[in-house]
Design a protein around this motif. Structure first.
Motif, PDB file in Angstrom:
ATOM      1  N   ARG A  51       0.847  -1.198   0.000  1.00 13.48           N
ATOM      2  CA  ARG A  51       0.000   0.000   0.000  1.00 13.48           C
ATOM      3  C   ARG A  51       0.879   1.243   0.000  1.00 13.48           C
ATOM      4  O   ARG A  51       1.985   1.232   0.504  1.00 13.48           O
ATOM      5  N   GLY A  52       0.355   2.297  -0.609  1.00 10.56           N
ATOM      6  CA  GLY A  52       1.126   3.528  -0.794  1.00 10.56           C
ATOM      7  C   GLY A  52       1.736   4.025   0.502  1.00 10.56           C
ATOM      8  O   GLY A  52       1.050   4.131   1.518  1.00 10.56           O
ATOM      9  N   ARG A  53       3.028   4.317   0.473  1.00  8.87           N
ATOM     10  CA  ARG A  53       3.749   4.695   1.691  1.00  8.87           C
ATOM     11  C   ARG A  53       3.830   6.195   1.912  1.00  8.87           C
ATOM     12  O   ARG A  53       4.527   6.655   2.814  1.00  8.87           O
ATOM     13  N   GLY A  54       3.151   6.966   1.059  1.00  9.45           N
ATOM     14  CA  GLY A  54       3.234   8.418   1.185  1.00  9.45           C
ATOM     15  C   GLY A  54       2.277   8.977   2.214  1.00  9.45           C
ATOM     16  O   GLY A  54       2.549  10.002   2.835  1.00  9.45           O
ATOM     17  N   GLY A  55       1.149   8.321   2.422  1.00  9.35           N
ATOM     18  CA  GLY A  55       0.196   8.853   3.396  1.00  9.35           C
ATOM     19  C   GLY A  55      -1.178   8.234   3.272  1.00  9.35           C
ATOM     20  O   GLY A  55      -1.794   7.885   4.264  1.00  9.35           O
ATOM     21  N   GLN A 306      -8.792   2.157  13.369  1.00 12.37           N
ATOM     22  CA  GLN A 306      -9.758   1.796  14.412  1.00 12.37           C
ATOM     23  C   GLN A 306      -9.715   2.757  15.591  1.00 12.37           C
ATOM     24  O   GLN A 306     -10.725   3.039  16.219  1.00 12.37           O
ATOM     25  N   MET A 307      -8.523   3.241  15.880  1.00 10.79           N
ATOM     26  CA  MET A 307      -8.364   4.180  16.994  1.00 10.79           C
ATOM     27  C   MET A 307      -8.706   5.604  16.578  1.00 10.79           C
ATOM     28  O   MET A 307      -8.481   6.549  17.342  1.00 10.79           O
ATOM     29  N   GLY A 308      -9.199   5.764  15.359  1.00 12.74           N
ATOM     30  CA  GLY A 308      -9.605   7.082  14.895  1.00 12.74           C
ATOM     31  C   GLY A 308      -8.448   7.940  14.419  1.00 12.74           C
ATOM     32  O   GLY A 308      -8.583   9.141  14.216  1.00 12.74           O
ATOM     33  N   SER A 309      -7.276   7.313  14.230  1.00 12.59           N
ATOM     34  CA  SER A 309      -6.139   8.074  13.704  1.00 12.59           C
ATOM     35  C   SER A 309      -5.711   7.448  12.387  1.00 12.59           C
ATOM     36  O   SER A 309      -6.519   6.810  11.707  1.00 12.59           O
ATOM     37  N   MET A 310      -4.480   7.648  11.992  1.00 12.96           N
ATOM     38  CA  MET A 310      -4.023   7.008  10.755  1.00 12.96           C
ATOM     39  C   MET A 310      -2.518   6.837  10.738  1.00 12.96           C
ATOM     40  O   MET A 310      -1.778   7.521  11.433  1.00 12.96           O
ATOM     41  N   LEU A 311      -2.091   5.904   9.884  1.00 19.43           N
ATOM     42  CA  LEU A 311      -0.671   5.598   9.749  1.00 19.43           C
ATOM     43  C   LEU A 311       0.037   6.691   8.945  1.00 19.43           C
ATOM     44  O   LEU A 311       1.222   6.958   9.149  1.00 19.43           O
TER      45      LEU A 311
END
Lengths: 431, 160
Positions: A51-55, A306-311
């Protein structure tokens, strides 16, 4: 534990030049790729789960298969406009392993049958630009770029382009506008770049780390790549850790790795024996996690979502208890206000208002209703604009206010920060 | 108005090459503006935009639009050395803002303005992608990382 797949040879200075890179197995995978059909490579990348590693984390193989089946020229653009605050992995990749990126790009270009690619590097990264430009010349001389590469019959040209200081150009359609010599303003999607991108031609835009990873997926196969990571977050990823840790830096770890171990083992914990207060797990636009949440989080797309944030881009900003969250939010919102391109009203006005409101709080002029107002303005900015910058400003704002409301209310009530710091004047910090 | 700015012969040849380097001539605007800035003491003057418009056969408005959009182009004069101190989050948490203030004090200059002796422009800037070495600053093209206030002052004192 770190798993050094992409970064295996990063501590060897010779890896940077063509000779050293070849000695360490460089360009062998390109030869292997030319023995495969382009479609086969796309299938392997799909099967790898990359999966795209930029954001945004969009599946790479799927993105590639959106290209229309026609004879139009198509472009491959490498997004090296690394600008998400806290992120510094692509810079390291370009400066230590430019040929790894070039090899990954030629393989990817062959897969999508593109004859021309550009690496769009943010303007401030002058060292990356020089290193990549030199490596491209070496690759031409070595026969890895140009006509009939390695006797495969495949032609490919590559060039670099320097941005000039604009966060928004990291958004793929903004980058395309910038490369076309215009203001770097994003364009409405659809049409997606895969259909109408650079010069209205089919275009694939991938991040530096994504393209470099393609090399290892083709070298080792999809199953081997999947040995690291989780089912939905396959492989390894580079995380840029900064803030209040003992050993900040880039760490390549399998996706799914516990955030707690990243901070307390690999990075040596917090400086000066301080306590963890919060973590921004994916660049400054990712909603903040409290210390409790951070101790439970694993670094993969699904857990953080799931925690409402993102990688996000993988920028982990570790915040200790000496920081005032109102102060830090002001820093973040100032940035998004500064970087809004001004096209869409909710973003142009919203980022300005968020910045103004939090400034008034942090300078001791806040009113109690301002805390709610921050949330209200932010909620009105979500999902209403051409690109994600508006959301990128709104998301941290909402999470900071929701999770650290007591600090905001204290600041308004008392006209000073709840966090005492010797000789620190928050109002003065934001002149 | 007649144009008073001119690039060096080399500079003009560079711009002409850039016009043919990319698929679209407009892509040469950014590299051309960088070149002008380099040859014009670090900033892009209105006269130089007029000059580029003739040289590149592109409307001034299109060049101006690009010039105004990107933060790395200076539209007013700067000091001989442009010092950009990162004040974004990781640097702010590690003393970046105090560093910027200290440098301004030490070299007697306001944020974003030129020092009296013309040596420095010191500006607070956004994230430069060196967060593991916070606080940091960029002096002209060079990243100076892992700074203390004393180290930064020392670096700038060396610059004439």
């Amino acid at each position: 534990m770190e798993v050094k797949l992409l970064t295996e040879h990063y501590d060897k200075p010779e890896f940077k030049a063509l000779v050293g890179y070849k000695k360490l197995g460089g360009y062998d995978t390109l030869k292997k790729a030319f023995g495969m059909k382009p479609k086969e490579i796309i299938e392997i990348v799909k099967a790898s789960g990359l999966r795209g590693r930029g954001g945004a984390g969009f599946p790479t193989g799927m993105k590639w298969s959106f290209l229309p089946e026609n004879n139009e020229p198509r472009y491959l653009l490498c997004n090296a406009d690394e600008g998400e605050p806290g992120t510094f992995k692509d810079r390291m990749m370009m400066e230590r392993a430019p040929h790894q990126l070039i090899e990954g790009m030629v393989i990817s270009a062959y897969a999508v049958q593109s004859k021309k690619s550009y690496i769009y590097i943010r303007g401030e990264y002058t060292e990356s630009y020089r290193t990549v430009e030199k490596a491209i010349r070496e690759a031409y001389d070595g026969g890895f770029l140009g006509k009939n590469i390695l006797g495969s019959g495949f032609d490919h040209d590559m060039d670099v382009y320097s941005g000039a200081g604009a966060y928004i150009c990291g958004e793929e359609t903004g980058m395309i506008s910038s490369l076309e010599g215009l203001k770097g303003q994003p364009k409405l999607k659809p049409p997606f770049p895969a259909v109408k991108g650079y010069l209205r031609k089919p275009t694939i835009v991938n991040n530096v780390e994504t393209l470099a990873a393609v090399k290892y997926i083709i070298r080792d196969g999809a199953q081997a790549y999947r040995k690291n990571g989780t089912e939905k977050s396959a492989g390894t990823k580079l995380f840029s850790v900064s803030g209040n840790v003992v050993r900040p830096g880039n760490y390549e770890i399998p996706l799914g790795y516990p955030l707690k171990d990243l901070i307390f083992n690999l990075c040596g914990g917090l400086k000066h024996g301080r306590k963890l207060k919060a973590v921004i797990p994916g660049g400054s636009s990712a909603p903040v996690l409290t210390a409790d949440e951070a101790m439970r989080a694993t670094m993969d797309y699904e857990c953080l979502a799931q925690m409402g944030s993102m990688l996000g881009s993988g920028a982990v900003i570790v915040i200790d208890d000496s920081n005032c969250m109102v102060d830090l939010m002001k820093v973040i919102l100032h940035f998004y206000h500064h970087e809004s391109c001004g096209q869409c009203t909710p973003c142009r006005e919203g980022t300005g208002w968020l910045d103004k409101i939090v400034t008034s709080i942090v300078t001791g002029h806040g009113r109690l209703q301002d805390v709610q107002l921050l949330e209200k303005v932010a909620k009105n900015m979500m999902g209403r604009t051409i690109c994600a910058l508006s959301d990128a400003a709104a998301m941290p704002a909402i999470s900071f206010v929701t999770k650290f409301r007591d600090e905001f209310e204290f600041f308004v009530r008392e006209g000073r920060s709840k966090v005492k710091k010797e000789g620190y004047n928050y109002a003065q910090m934001h002149h | 108005m007649t144009s008073t700015f001119q690039l060096s012969e080399e500079g003009a040849a560079f711009v002409k090459r850039e016009l043919n380097r990319y698929e679209d001539r407009h892509s040469a605007i950014i590299p051309a503006l960088y070149r002008v800035q380099k040859e014009n003491n670090g900033w892009v003057s209105p006269e130089s935009v007029t000059y580029l418009s003739h040289l590149m056969d592109l409307p001034e408005s299109e060049i101006e639009e690009v010039l105004r959009f990107y933060t790395m182009f200076n539209t007013k004069p700067v000091g001989r050395h442009h010092v950009q101190v990162c004040c974004n989050i990781s640097c702010a948490m590690n003393g970046g803002r105090e560093l910027a203030d200290r440098l301004c004090q030490e070299f007697d200059v306001h944020d974003g303005e030129i020092s009296g002796d013309g040596r420095f422009t010191i500006s607070r800037v956004e994230c430069l992608g060196a967060c593991d070495k916070a606080p940091m600053m960029q002096v002209n093209d060079t990243f100076c990382e892992g700074l203390t206030e004393e180290k930064a002052i020392e670096i700038l004192r060396e610059m004439k």
